[in-house]
Motif scaffolding. Structure first.
Motif, PDB file in Angstrom:
ATOM      1  N   CYS A 101       0.937   8.157  -5.852  1.00 18.50           N
ATOM      2  CA  CYS A 101       0.248   9.112  -5.963  1.00 18.50           C
ATOM      3  C   CYS A 101       1.420  10.332  -4.584  1.00 18.50           C
ATOM      4  O   CYS A 101       0.930  11.529  -5.798  1.00 18.50           O
ATOM      5  N   ASN A 102       1.986  10.783  -4.173  1.00 10.95           N
ATOM      6  CA  ASN A 102       2.638  11.576  -3.168  1.00 10.95           C
ATOM      7  C   ASN A 102       3.192  11.899  -4.538  1.00 10.95           C
ATOM      8  O   ASN A 102       3.383  13.529  -4.835  1.00 10.95           O
ATOM      9  N   ILE A 125       1.814   2.498  -3.309  1.00 13.23           N
ATOM     10  CA  ILE A 125       1.294   3.334  -4.117  1.00 13.23           C
ATOM     11  C   ILE A 125       0.807   4.740  -3.547  1.00 13.23           C
ATOM     12  O   ILE A 125       0.495   5.284  -4.532  1.00 13.23           O
ATOM     13  N   LEU A 126       0.682   4.476  -2.653  1.00 16.97           N
ATOM     14  CA  LEU A 126       0.626   5.949  -1.788  1.00 16.97           C
ATOM     15  C   LEU A 126       2.164   6.790  -1.959  1.00 16.97           C
ATOM     16  O   LEU A 126       1.150   8.072  -2.412  1.00 16.97           O
ATOM     17  N   VAL A 164      -4.464   2.319   4.431  1.00 19.01           N
ATOM     18  CA  VAL A 164      -3.570   1.661   4.981  1.00 19.01           C
ATOM     19  C   VAL A 164      -3.395   1.846   6.479  1.00 19.01           C
ATOM     20  O   VAL A 164      -3.250   0.507   7.128  1.00 19.01           O
ATOM     21  N   PHE A 213      -6.195   6.384   0.505  1.00 18.53           N
ATOM     22  CA  PHE A 213      -4.960   5.008   0.436  1.00 18.53           C
ATOM     23  C   PHE A 213      -4.203   5.046   2.088  1.00 18.53           C
ATOM     24  O   PHE A 213      -4.057   4.457   2.426  1.00 18.53           O
ATOM     25  N   ALA A 248       3.015  11.548  -7.687  1.00 17.48           N
ATOM     26  CA  ALA A 248       2.434  11.906  -9.031  1.00 17.48           C
ATOM     27  C   ALA A 248       1.574  13.056  -8.742  1.00 17.48           C
ATOM     28  O   ALA A 248       1.142  14.246  -8.879  1.00 17.48           O
ATOM     29  N   SER A 285      -0.833   8.864   8.150  1.00 11.83           N
ATOM     30  CA  SER A 285       0.105   7.992   7.805  1.00 11.83           C
ATOM     31  C   SER A 285       1.807   7.538   8.075  1.00 11.83           C
ATOM     32  O   SER A 285       2.449   8.633   8.161  1.00 11.83           O
ATOM     33  N   HIS A 299       1.166  -0.765   0.633  1.00 12.26           N
ATOM     34  CA  HIS A 299       0.239   0.415  -0.231  1.00 12.26           C
ATOM     35  C   HIS A 299       0.761   1.602  -0.060  1.00 12.26           C
ATOM     36  O   HIS A 299       0.678   1.461  -0.233  1.00 12.26           O
ATOM     37  N   LEU A 300       1.941   1.415   0.256  1.00 14.62           N
ATOM     38  CA  LEU A 300       3.288   2.439   0.972  1.00 14.62           C
ATOM     39  C   LEU A 300       3.020   2.632  -0.674  1.00 14.62           C
ATOM     40  O   LEU A 300       3.104   3.835  -1.215  1.00 14.62           O
ATOM     41  N   GLN A 356      -4.914  10.814  -2.244  1.00 13.87           N
ATOM     42  CA  GLN A 356      -4.318  10.429  -1.912  1.00 13.87           C
ATOM     43  C   GLN A 356      -4.655  10.040   0.063  1.00 13.87           C
ATOM     44  O   GLN A 356      -4.212   8.919   0.537  1.00 13.87           O
TER      45      GLN A 356
END
Lengths: 346, 515
Positions: free
Chosen positions: A50-51, A46-47, B27, B23, A53, A81, A43-44, B20
């Motif tokens: 996105c950060n 992906i996260l 998580v 997500f 992007a 997170s 997940h990180l 964001q």
């Protein structure tokens, strides 16, 4: 636009990025080498993608934006997170992009879908046929999966407890209903814009906000050794370069005794010839030689390649369109659109 | 050009913020679930979702017969019984149970329920409560007109049925549905209040970045409609059902346009008593409008008499004895002679078409039982026809009189409403089966597509009857008489008319206009 204020804002946003990098670095240090579960790590990735992007977009567009909310939300998310170094992951994302060549997707398809992705959720827009087809394919999926997994067909959430991946989820037109039917849904699409649209739309409803959307391909999920109770690839196989390989990937994602559902179009040979000649030789959308896929789209051949990928097709149905009512219905006629349900051999 | 690009990018960025955020939360959830064992993120979301007391799947505005029927229907089907339903109505009866006393004389407000409605009531489990109260089945119906040129008798046996319909007081139908709802396990909440305003925002994901899916954030995202009530409360719903009658507030607030006209006619209704029991529904067309005599059990019958407003107010104010006199006159020799029964056998113009004659074709004309006294007050209602141009929009749907108000000629109005409730609940179940959002327009459009033609045809038929009788003109009278003869002696036509009036068939005739 006033160039000086523009410059000022840019400077400010640069300052902000520096600040954020520092924050995330701090976080990373605080966390140290604590072991994070494999799932969370994914997940990180992906996260942070996105950060990355988000940051890159901000470089170009900040002149029209109110800066306050962006800064606050970004910081929020960083504090909510556990996050890792953004810059590093940004480059990772870029690497991923360069890496996408071995995937079975055609570039032309990617380009085409990106261009019209905005309109995914407009039921009266260009995806109208897909929206119209949706209840029909879901009816087939519901009945076959309920039977196979012995779920109560009279339940409002029969797929409770099932792990389903929607390969080529697009804007999430199929993923969202599956989630409402109780499934734990993972939607994947190779087009990042589709994934963004899907994410945004799914967040509108608490029942669908649990969907996990990833910008990735079936092949990459196989590399990650993901497994699902049911793998669905609806209206996707006609867009892949090598359906046989694609089917193998789908099979690899399916648990033993799990289900695979594929729907596609059974085109005539003449249509194929046109598509190959036009697309490959005249328009040069495709590298010459990607033509074997053409023969794979008849139901018989689909059954065959699925069999080679150790999936037995158990049921098949056709979709028939009634132009008067504008509705689709299931039928025995598989000459145009069809959907197949198979189970994986143990 | 520049501006457009920038604008699009800004949309993207605002979208990414939400992206964001979600997500991050996923998580966090996954991480927490990996720590603490099993609680899946899904159940967490669900819990926080149901914690909002003022948030519902369906909000039914109007707890009348049709609105209650919808709630009962949703509660009775396996796919929809989990839905949380709010019913908004200021009628205090909704909070009580069993408010009908059996000794009370029949209420003049009655409905003729068709076999289709009866089977719907049986499906949702409400018919057993109707059977505990006064209700009257009828298996015969006689329609004739004042010119004495023709009559039609319908018999349930013509279509191999036991009954043609059942006359039930509205309060019995309503309390039966109420008992049915109270005795069915489902998530229901009654708001004893009135709707004051309704708001619905377009879908947008960029506004809020709240991490909990509270009703307000879902509202701002366009996922819920917000309803404000007159007692200051407000609630949120995925789907708002306007079942609030001919003067629907929902229809007004949602901006649905209507088409319609009022007939310059009033209906006078009351309960009357006979010497003997009545098992037949009678309808006679008089110059000013039809008069109907419907059996409602024991020795009672119900009168629905249409006339011009001045006569109606006269009828309402005159003394009881005079009223009974003119009533008997209107049901017998008043305005014209009895039609001749053709069984005496002079000219049989349809003999070539008769084939297997229906039983009732041989039945003679009868005079309805005499009214001996008035058993209730007389009420007067103006007649009008109104039809909403659309029944649905995003998260809003109209059913019953809110969508269509018809001429009460054959007591069909409420049957159309029950048809709406039945269809809408089925469409919602179909949507849930395939995981649709129940407020989606594309789903609700299916309901509209199914109900609108059916309702329009019935309205046109009833309006046509009204128009046909609003003119007293020689040739037209003969034409009407011919229609009566046709209906009486042409068996296939007769069967068609009966099954249409029973709510089992969509069109009485192949009308190309609506197919």
């Amino acid at each position: 636009m006033d160039p000086s204020s523009n410059k000022h804002r840019r400077a400010e946003s640069k300052k902000y990025i520096e600040r954020e990098k520092e924050r995330t670095k701090e976080k990373k240090e605080r966390m140290g080498s604590n072991s994070i579960s494999k799932m969370a790590a994914r997940h990180l990735r992906i996260l942070s993608g996105c950060n990355g992007a988000l940051l890159s977009v901000r470089f170009f567009s900040d002149s029209t934006l109110a800066q306050e909310p962006i800064a606050s939300t970004a910081i929020d998310s960083a504090s909510v997170s556990p996050s890792i170094n953004t810059a590093e992951n940004h480059s990772q994302l870029n690497n991923n992009k360069k890496h996408s060549a071995p995937s079975s997707l055609k570039h032309a398809e990617l380009a085409k879908f990106s261009a019209i992705a905005d309109t995914w959720w407009d039921a009266e827009g260009p995806y109208k046929p897909l929206h119209a087809l949706n209840p029909t394919r879901l009816a087939f999926i519901r009945s076959t999966l309920c039977r196979h997994f012995r779920k109560d067909p009279y339940s409002a959430r029969p797929f409770e407890g099932l792990n389903i991946v929607d390969v080529g989820c697009g804007g999430g037109i199929l993923s969202e209903p599956l989630a409402r039917m109780g499934a734990t849904v993972t939607g994947i699409d190779a087009v990042e814009k589709n994934i963004k649209i899907a994410r945004l739309h799914a967040d509108l409803d608490p029942e669908t906000s649990t969907i996990e959307y990833c910008c990735t391909t079936a092949e990459k999920l196989v590399e990650e050794q993901r497994k699902f109770d049911a793998v669905i690839a609806s209206e996707v196989i006609e867009h892949v370069a090598d359906p046989a390989e694609f089917c193998k990937s789908l099979s690899a994602l399916t648990v033993s005794e799990g289900a695979t559902v594929i729907s596609t179009i059974n085109r005539s040979m003449r249509a194929y010839a046109t598509a190959i000649i036009a697309a490959e030789h005249i328009l040069h959308w495709l590298p010459k030689g990607t033509h074997q896929w053409s023969s794979f789209l008849t139901p018989e051949e689909l059954v065959l390649i699925l069999q080679r990928a150790s999936i037995d097709v158990k049921e098949m149905a056709g979709f028939v369109y009634n132009p008067l009512t504008g509705r689709w219905s299931l039928s025995d006629d598989i000459s145009v659109n069809f959907i197949a349900f198979g189970t994986k051999n143990s | 050009m520049n501006r457009i690009i920038v604008g699009r990018l800004s949309v993207n960025v605002s979208g990414l913020r939400v992206l964001q955020r979600s997500f991050c939360s996923s998580v966090a959830e996954k991480a927490s679930s990996s720590n603490s064992g099993q609680p899946s993120s899904e159940s967490e979301v669900k819990q926080s979702f149901t914690n909002n007391d003022d948030q519902y799947d369906v909000a039914v505005v109007g707890g009348g017969m049709v609105g209650m029927a919808l709630a009962c229907s949703l509660a009775s089907m396996p796919l929809t019984k989990h839905l949380s339903v709010a019913i908004i109505d200021s009628n205090p009866a909704l909070g009580k149970s069993n408010f009908i006393k059996k000794e009370d004389p029949p209420d003049p407000r009655v409905s003729t329920v068709t076999p289709a409605t009866i089977s719907f009531f049986k499906e949702i489990g409400a018919w057993q409560y109707v059977q505990q109260h006064r209700h009257a089945y009828f298996d015969k119906m006689q329609v004739w007109d004042y010119t004495g040129l023709g009559y039609t008798k319908y018999n349930a046996r013509d279509v191999n049925k036991e009954i043609l319909g059942c006359v039930v007081e509205n309060k019995v139908l309503h309390s039966s549905l109420l008992s049915c709802m109270q005795n069915t396990e489902f998530r229901k909440t009654i708001y004893p209040s009135r709707l004051t305003s309704m708001a619905l925002l377009p879908s947008s994901s960029s506004i809020s970045v709240d991490s909990t899916p509270s009703a307000t954030t879902l509202f701002t995202k366009g996922h819920l409609a917000k309803l404000d009530l007159s007692d200051g409360k407000s609630l949120y719903a995925k789907l708002v059902v306007g079942a609030d009658g001919g003067k629907s507030r929902v229809r007004e607030l949602a901006g649905f346009k209507t088409t319609g006209w009022s007939y310059s006619q009033n209906a006078i209704i009351c309960t009357v008593e006979h010497n003997k029991e009545n098992y037949c529904a009678w309808q006679r067309f008089l110059p000013a409008g039809p008069i109907a005599l419907l059996p409602i059990g024991d020795n009672f019958s119900n009168i629905v008499w249409t006339m011009n407003p001045k006569d109606a107010s006269d009828c309402k104010s005159m003394n009881e004895d005079d009223f009974v006199k003119i009533l008997n006159h209107a049901l017998d020799y008043g305005y014209g002679p009895h039609p001749k029964s053709i069984s005496s056998g002079s000219v049989d113009m349809f003999s070539w078409f008769r084939g297997d004659a229906t039983l009732s074709a041989k039945e003679c004309f009868e005079v309805p039982p005499r009214v001996v006294k008035l058993a209730s007050e007389r009420m007067v209602f103006p007649l009008s026809l109104k039809h909403a141009n659309n029944y649905v929009s995003k998260r809003v749907v109209l059913i019953g009189d809110a969508a269509h108000t018809v001429h009460p000629l054959a007591g069909q109005g409420v049957n159309l409403g029950f048809g709406d409730a039945s269809t809408l609940s089925r469409i919602i179940a179909e949507g849930i089966a395939v995981g649709a959002d129940i407020g989606e327009v594309s789903l609700l459009k299916k309901y509209e597509a199914e109900r609108k033609p059916a309702n329009i045809v019935m309205m046109a038929v009833l309006d046509g009857f009204q128009k046909a009788y609003s003119v007293d003109f020689g040739p037209l009278n003969i034409l009407r008489a011919a229609a009566f003869h046709g209906a009486q002696y042409i068996s296939p036509l007769k069967r068609n008319i009966i099954s249409y009036a029973s709510g089992e068939q969509r069109l009485p005739l192949p009308l190309p206009l609506f197919t």
